[in-house]
Scaffold this motif. Structure first.
Motif, PDB file in Angstrom:
ATOM      1  N   SER A  18       1.383  13.393  -7.270  1.00  0.00           N
ATOM      2  CA  SER A  18       2.586  13.003  -8.005  1.00  0.00           C
ATOM      3  C   SER A  18       3.592  12.263  -7.132  1.00  0.00           C
ATOM      4  O   SER A  18       4.525  11.644  -7.649  1.00  0.00           O
ATOM      5  CB  SER A  18       3.260  14.236  -8.617  1.00  0.00           C
ATOM      6  OG  SER A  18       3.612  15.179  -7.621  1.00  0.00           O
ATOM      7  N   LEU A  19       3.392  12.295  -5.811  1.00  0.00           N
ATOM      8  CA  LEU A  19       4.267  11.561  -4.898  1.00  0.00           C
ATOM      9  C   LEU A  19       3.746  10.158  -4.586  1.00  0.00           C
ATOM     10  O   LEU A  19       4.371   9.429  -3.824  1.00  0.00           O
ATOM     11  CB  LEU A  19       4.443  12.332  -3.586  1.00  0.00           C
ATOM     12  CG  LEU A  19       5.234  13.634  -3.656  1.00  0.00           C
ATOM     13  CD1 LEU A  19       5.215  14.350  -2.306  1.00  0.00           C
ATOM     14  CD2 LEU A  19       6.676  13.371  -4.086  1.00  0.00           C
ATOM     15  N   GLY A  20       2.648   9.772  -5.181  1.00  0.00           N
ATOM     16  CA  GLY A  20       2.027   8.490  -4.856  1.00  0.00           C
ATOM     17  C   GLY A  20       2.937   7.294  -5.069  1.00  0.00           C
ATOM     18  O   GLY A  20       2.889   6.323  -4.305  1.00  0.00           O
ATOM     19  N   PHE A  21       3.787   7.356  -6.102  1.00  0.00           N
ATOM     20  CA  PHE A  21       4.660   6.213  -6.393  1.00  0.00           C
ATOM     21  C   PHE A  21       5.684   5.978  -5.290  1.00  0.00           C
ATOM     22  O   PHE A  21       6.270   4.892  -5.201  1.00  0.00           O
ATOM     23  CB  PHE A  21       5.375   6.423  -7.740  1.00  0.00           C
ATOM     24  CG  PHE A  21       6.505   7.415  -7.705  1.00  0.00           C
ATOM     25  CD1 PHE A  21       7.827   6.991  -7.672  1.00  0.00           C
ATOM     26  CD2 PHE A  21       6.248   8.782  -7.706  1.00  0.00           C
ATOM     27  CE1 PHE A  21       8.876   7.894  -7.650  1.00  0.00           C
ATOM     28  CE2 PHE A  21       7.290   9.701  -7.682  1.00  0.00           C
ATOM     29  CZ  PHE A  21       8.615   9.257  -7.654  1.00  0.00           C
ATOM     30  N   LEU A  22       5.892   6.974  -4.432  1.00  0.00           N
ATOM     31  CA  LEU A  22       6.876   6.865  -3.359  1.00  0.00           C
ATOM     32  C   LEU A  22       6.289   6.342  -2.047  1.00  0.00           C
ATOM     33  O   LEU A  22       7.042   6.125  -1.091  1.00  0.00           O
ATOM     34  CB  LEU A  22       7.528   8.227  -3.100  1.00  0.00           C
ATOM     35  CG  LEU A  22       8.553   8.697  -4.129  1.00  0.00           C
ATOM     36  CD1 LEU A  22       8.938  10.152  -3.873  1.00  0.00           C
ATOM     37  CD2 LEU A  22       9.792   7.807  -4.105  1.00  0.00           C
ATOM     38  N   LEU A  23       5.005   6.127  -1.996  1.00  0.00           N
ATOM     39  CA  LEU A  23       4.377   5.766  -0.726  1.00  0.00           C
ATOM     40  C   LEU A  23       5.000   4.523  -0.073  1.00  0.00           C
ATOM     41  O   LEU A  23       5.254   4.543   1.139  1.00  0.00           O
ATOM     42  CB  LEU A  23       2.867   5.577  -0.909  1.00  0.00           C
ATOM     43  CG  LEU A  23       2.028   5.530   0.374  1.00  0.00           C
ATOM     44  CD1 LEU A  23       2.252   6.761   1.243  1.00  0.00           C
ATOM     45  CD2 LEU A  23       0.541   5.397   0.014  1.00  0.00           C
ATOM     46  N   PRO A  24       5.287   3.449  -0.811  1.00  0.00           N
ATOM     47  CA  PRO A  24       5.953   2.299  -0.155  1.00  0.00           C
ATOM     48  C   PRO A  24       7.314   2.662   0.427  1.00  0.00           C
ATOM     49  O   PRO A  24       7.690   2.180   1.503  1.00  0.00           O
ATOM     50  CB  PRO A  24       6.075   1.273  -1.284  1.00  0.00           C
ATOM     51  CG  PRO A  24       5.003   1.638  -2.257  1.00  0.00           C
ATOM     52  CD  PRO A  24       4.922   3.141  -2.216  1.00  0.00           C
ATOM     53  N   LYS A  25       8.069   3.513  -0.255  1.00  0.00           N
ATOM     54  CA  LYS A  25       9.371   3.938   0.263  1.00  0.00           C
ATOM     55  C   LYS A  25       9.209   4.843   1.480  1.00  0.00           C
ATOM     56  O   LYS A  25      10.014   4.779   2.417  1.00  0.00           O
ATOM     57  CB  LYS A  25      10.160   4.671  -0.820  1.00  0.00           C
ATOM     58  CG  LYS A  25      10.623   3.793  -1.965  1.00  0.00           C
ATOM     59  CD  LYS A  25      11.470   4.599  -2.930  1.00  0.00           C
ATOM     60  CE  LYS A  25      11.975   3.754  -4.081  1.00  0.00           C
ATOM     61  NZ  LYS A  25      12.826   4.544  -5.007  1.00  0.00           N
ATOM     62  N   MET A  29      10.986   3.942   4.972  1.00  0.00           N
ATOM     63  CA  MET A  29      11.846   4.910   5.646  1.00  0.00           C
ATOM     64  C   MET A  29      11.348   5.210   7.046  1.00  0.00           C
ATOM     65  O   MET A  29      12.131   5.228   8.011  1.00  0.00           O
ATOM     66  CB  MET A  29      11.900   6.206   4.816  1.00  0.00           C
ATOM     67  CG  MET A  29      12.640   7.357   5.471  1.00  0.00           C
ATOM     68  SD  MET A  29      12.779   8.824   4.388  1.00  0.00           S
ATOM     69  CE  MET A  29      11.047   9.254   4.135  1.00  0.00           C
ATOM     70  N   THR A  30      10.060   5.434   7.191  1.00  0.00           N
ATOM     71  CA  THR A  30       9.482   5.735   8.498  1.00  0.00           C
ATOM     72  C   THR A  30       9.679   4.579   9.464  1.00  0.00           C
ATOM     73  O   THR A  30      10.074   4.779  10.621  1.00  0.00           O
ATOM     74  CB  THR A  30       7.990   6.053   8.356  1.00  0.00           C
ATOM     75  OG1 THR A  30       7.820   7.147   7.453  1.00  0.00           O
ATOM     76  CG2 THR A  30       7.373   6.424   9.694  1.00  0.00           C
ATOM     77  N   ALA A 179      22.683   3.995  -1.629  1.00  0.00           N
ATOM     78  CA  ALA A 179      21.558   4.246  -0.731  1.00  0.00           C
ATOM     79  C   ALA A 179      20.674   3.018  -0.609  1.00  0.00           C
ATOM     80  O   ALA A 179      20.314   2.401  -1.621  1.00  0.00           O
ATOM     81  CB  ALA A 179      20.735   5.439  -1.229  1.00  0.00           C
ATOM     82  N   ASP A 180      20.322   2.678   0.616  1.00  0.00           N
ATOM     83  CA  ASP A 180      19.380   1.575   0.840  1.00  0.00           C
ATOM     84  C   ASP A 180      17.968   1.973   0.428  1.00  0.00           C
ATOM     85  O   ASP A 180      17.195   1.140  -0.041  1.00  0.00           O
ATOM     86  CB  ASP A 180      19.390   1.167   2.313  1.00  0.00           C
ATOM     87  CG  ASP A 180      20.733   0.620   2.760  1.00  0.00           C
ATOM     88  OD1 ASP A 180      21.274  -0.270   2.070  1.00  0.00           O
ATOM     89  OD2 ASP A 180      21.267   1.087   3.783  1.00  0.00           O
ATOM     90  N   ILE A 181      17.624   3.238   0.639  1.00  0.00           N
ATOM     91  CA  ILE A 181      16.318   3.761   0.243  1.00  0.00           C
ATOM     92  C   ILE A 181      16.555   5.058  -0.520  1.00  0.00           C
ATOM     93  O   ILE A 181      17.250   5.957  -0.021  1.00  0.00           O
ATOM     94  CB  ILE A 181      15.413   4.040   1.461  1.00  0.00           C
ATOM     95  CG1 ILE A 181      15.212   2.771   2.292  1.00  0.00           C
ATOM     96  CG2 ILE A 181      14.065   4.600   1.016  1.00  0.00           C
ATOM     97  CD1 ILE A 181      14.471   3.012   3.608  1.00  0.00           C
TER      98      ILE A 181
END
Length: 215
Positions: A18-25, A29-30, A179-181
């Motif tokens: 369910s967190l897959g949509f956040l992978l680019p973010k 962030m990293t 927020a930038d991210i």
């Protein structure tokens, strides 16, 4: 400095699809935090209640070894030994390399004084105003996205040229626009959002640590 990347976020998404949509973010962030530490910047973090505890948790993983020991080099240990003998060798052989991070929840004297004398909602903003510098990063944690003290800190950070990251849930509160991210966990219930946040910042700390330390 050459840095290496691991795939802790990819592994996290495999465990929690369910967190897959956040992978680019997650990757954005990293990368920003790794770049921050290449420049010897400081990461500031703040939250309220359980998110305050999360702020302290993140700092604890960065200031000392998390998965890796981060020892001093033999040359550094020898320098300590040359300065004060066995005592210096003992100290240097046990200290660990750290990544500069600071929880804005950690100044109770200042926070209580500023709340009493001025405005408690501006405690975090005041600390960023005093200590932050252009190019630093601020992570604000607000599960509902409407914490007024986090909003004030995000606004202050933006005015100072500090990159802003928000850890929140799916309620799309007023903090998001500063927020930038935005890392918006896919939940609306506070404790569930916090469960996501724990997994997210553990993966973040592991990836950042791996970028700078071999063992």
């Amino acid at each position: 400095m050459e840095t290496k990347k691991e795939k802790h976020f990819e592994e996290l998404v495999q465990r929690v699809p369910s967190l897959g949509f956040l992978l680019p973010k997650f990757r954005e962030m990293t990368d920003k935090i790794i770049d921050l530490y290449k420049r010897d910047g400081i990461l500031y973090i703040a939250g309220n209640g359980g998110s305050c505890c999360d702020s302290e948790h993140i700092v604890g993983e960065l200031l000392k070894g998390f998965k890796r020991k981060r020892p001093f080099s033999q040359d550094e240990i020898q320098q300590y030994k040359s300065f004060c003998g066995e005592r210096g060798e003992y100290i240097a052989s046990r200290l660990q390399k750290g990544l500069r991070a600071f929880s804005l929840n950690s100044h109770p004297g200042l926070n209580s004084a500023f709340a009493n004398d001025v405005d408690g909602d501006l405690n975090y903003a005041q600390q960023l105003n005093a200590m932050g510098r252009k190019g630093d990063i601020f992570i604000g944690i607000s599960t509902g996205g409407n914490a007024s003290n986090i909003e004030a800190a995000l606004i202050t950070a933006k005015m100072m040229g500090i990159t802003t990251i928000l850890l929140t849930g799916n309620k799309h509160g007023l903090c998001e626009k500063y927020a930038d991210i935005v890392i918006d966990a896919p939940a609306g219930e506070t404790y569930i959002i916090q469960e996501y946040h724990l997994a997210i910042y553990h993966a973040l700390c592991l990836e950042v640590e791996a970028a700078f330390f071999d063992v």
